[in-house]
Design an enzyme around this catalytic site. Structure first.
Site, PDB file in Angstrom:
ATOM      1  CB  THR A 168      -7.537  -6.219   9.729  1.00 37.11           C
ATOM      2  OG1 THR A 168      -7.882  -7.410   9.016  1.00 37.11           O
ATOM      3  CG2 THR A 168      -7.932  -5.001   8.913  1.00 37.11           C
ATOM      4  NE  ARG A 225      -2.541  -6.081   6.899  1.00 37.12           N
ATOM      5  CZ  ARG A 225      -3.727  -6.563   6.562  1.00 37.12           C
ATOM      6  NH1 ARG A 225      -4.382  -7.364   7.373  1.00 37.12           N
ATOM      7  NH2 ARG A 225      -4.276  -6.237   5.393  1.00 37.12           N
ATOM      8  CG  ASN A 273      -3.530  -2.645   7.095  1.00 38.42           C
ATOM      9  OD1 ASN A 273      -3.419  -2.155   5.975  1.00 38.42           O
ATOM     10  ND2 ASN A 273      -4.599  -3.319   7.476  1.00 38.42           N
ATOM     11  NE  ARG A 283      -5.844 -12.179   5.592  1.00 46.81           N
ATOM     12  CZ  ARG A 283      -6.666 -11.130   5.590  1.00 46.81           C
ATOM     13  NH1 ARG A 283      -6.694 -10.275   4.564  1.00 46.81           N
ATOM     14  NH2 ARG A 283      -7.454 -10.897   6.606  1.00 46.81           N
ATOM     15  CE  LYS A 307      -3.920  -2.198   2.460  1.00 49.96           C
ATOM     16  NZ  LYS A 307      -4.791  -2.088   3.667  1.00 49.96           N
ATOM     17  CG  HIS A 341      -5.082  -6.185  -0.112  1.00 47.85           C
ATOM     18  ND1 HIS A 341      -6.280  -6.229   0.557  1.00 47.85           N
ATOM     19  CD2 HIS A 341      -5.179  -7.094  -1.123  1.00 47.85           C
ATOM     20  CE1 HIS A 341      -7.075  -7.127  -0.029  1.00 47.85           C
ATOM     21  NE2 HIS A 341      -6.425  -7.662  -1.058  1.00 47.85           N
TER      22      HIS A 341
HETATM   23  N1  UDP Z   1      -9.818  -1.037   7.719  1.00 45.71           N
HETATM   24  C1  UDP Z   1      -9.839  -0.006   8.641  1.00 45.71           C
HETATM   25  N2  UDP Z   1     -10.605  -0.153   9.775  1.00 45.71           N
HETATM   26  C2  UDP Z   1     -11.319  -1.263  10.040  1.00 45.71           C
HETATM   27  C3  UDP Z   1     -11.301  -2.317   9.086  1.00 45.71           C
HETATM   28  C4  UDP Z   1     -10.535  -2.159   7.953  1.00 45.71           C
HETATM   29  O1  UDP Z   1      -9.190   1.011   8.435  1.00 45.71           O
HETATM   30  O2  UDP Z   1     -11.986  -1.345  11.086  1.00 45.71           O
HETATM   31  C5  UDP Z   1      -9.011  -0.895   6.498  1.00 45.71           C
HETATM   32  C6  UDP Z   1      -7.640  -1.554   6.622  1.00 45.71           C
HETATM   33  O3  UDP Z   1      -6.686  -0.779   5.892  1.00 45.71           O
HETATM   34  C7  UDP Z   1      -7.892  -2.897   5.972  1.00 45.71           C
HETATM   35  C8  UDP Z   1      -8.849  -2.527   4.839  1.00 45.71           C
HETATM   36  O4  UDP Z   1      -9.683  -1.520   5.414  1.00 45.71           O
HETATM   37  O5  UDP Z   1      -6.698  -3.515   5.519  1.00 45.71           O
HETATM   38  C9  UDP Z   1      -9.701  -3.679   4.326  1.00 45.71           C
HETATM   39  O6  UDP Z   1     -10.427  -4.234   5.394  1.00 45.71           O
HETATM   40  P1  UDP Z   1     -10.648  -5.805   5.515  1.00 45.71           P
HETATM   41  O7  UDP Z   1     -11.690  -6.008   6.583  1.00 45.71           O
HETATM   42  O8  UDP Z   1     -10.890  -6.402   4.178  1.00 45.71           O
HETATM   43  O9  UDP Z   1      -9.244  -6.305   6.136  1.00 45.71           O
HETATM   44  P2  UDP Z   1      -7.995  -7.039   5.453  1.00 45.71           P
HETATM   45  O10 UDP Z   1      -8.555  -8.101   4.530  1.00 45.71           O
HETATM   46  O11 UDP Z   1      -7.191  -5.993   4.732  1.00 45.71           O
HETATM   47  O12 UDP Z   1      -7.224  -7.630   6.608  1.00 45.71           O
HETATM   48 MG    MG Z   2     -10.015  -8.004   3.030  1.00 42.36          MG
END
Ligand code: UDP
Ligand code: MG
Length: 165
Positions: free
Chosen positions: A96, A107, A121, A90, A10, A124
């Site tokens: 996340t 992360r 974070n 992952r 990112k 992705h």
């Molecule tokens: N995100 C955030 N706050 C939250 C959940 C998600 O800022 O409470 C952001 C974060 O950058 C995350 C992205 O939105 O990586 C996508 O969210 P997702 O739930 O898909 O998580 P990921 O698959 O990236 O772990």
């Molecule tokens: Mg996701």
């Protein structure tokens, strides 16, 4: 199961010069890179990528973040391929929320939560096979991957495009 998964370094990851570090960490998985490129993220692609989060309060900030409004206007997109690619990647990325992610994960080590409440974070990674397919097809054309990750069709559509002069 042999899988493919989409990774994005990112804009904060690029701004913090973490590319080499992240690729080194990901190489621990022994997976193969089957596609890689730098991308300037359009508003359309950002919205399509995060469409599952559309109704959440931080959505507009998230779109600005992934488009590079706060860092650099680019991401590095990669596709990793191999046995259990999705969970292997992952695991190295961590949770996340960077505060909940293990401190040795990518992360956990490099992410932060902004004052506006967005999890910056740095990386992705696709969460499951359905997301991986949708995301890889969103970010890569078939001829940008060195294996045929999904079935393709031939087309003779004429599209306006650029070539070297
Ligand atoms: N995100 C955030 N706050 C939250 C959940 C998600 O800022 O409470 C952001 C974060 O950058 C995350 C992205 O939105 O990586 C996508 O969210 P997702 O739930 O898909 O998580 P990921 O698959 O990236 O772990
Ligand atoms: Mg996701």
């Amino acid at each position: 199961m042999v899988e493919q998964t989409l990774i994005l370094i990112k804009p904060d990851g690029l701004k913090k010069s973490l590319t080499g570090n992240i690729l080194t960490r990901l190489s621990e998985t022994k997976l193969e890179i089957i596609g890689a490129k730098m991308v300037k993220v359009s508003w359309q692609r950002a919205n399509e990528h995060y469409r599952h989060l559309k109704d959440l309060p931080f959505y507009d900030e998230l779109i600005k973040y992934i488009m590079g409004e706060y860092h650099k206007k680019k991401v590095m997109a990669l596709v990793y391929w191999g046995e259990n690619a999705i969970s292997k990647v992952r695991d190295i990325c961590g949770k996340t929320n960077p505060e909940e992610a293990e401190s040795v994960s990518i992360r956990g080590a490099y992410g932060r939560i902004t004052t506006k409440g967005v999890y910056e974070n740095v990386i992705h990674a696709s969460a499951n096979t359905e997301d991986a397919e949708r995301e890889i097809k969103l970010w890569f054309a078939p001829d940008e991957l060195i294996i045929e990750a999904y079935p393709v069709v031939e087309t003779t559509e004429r599209v306006k495009t650029e070539k070297w002069k």
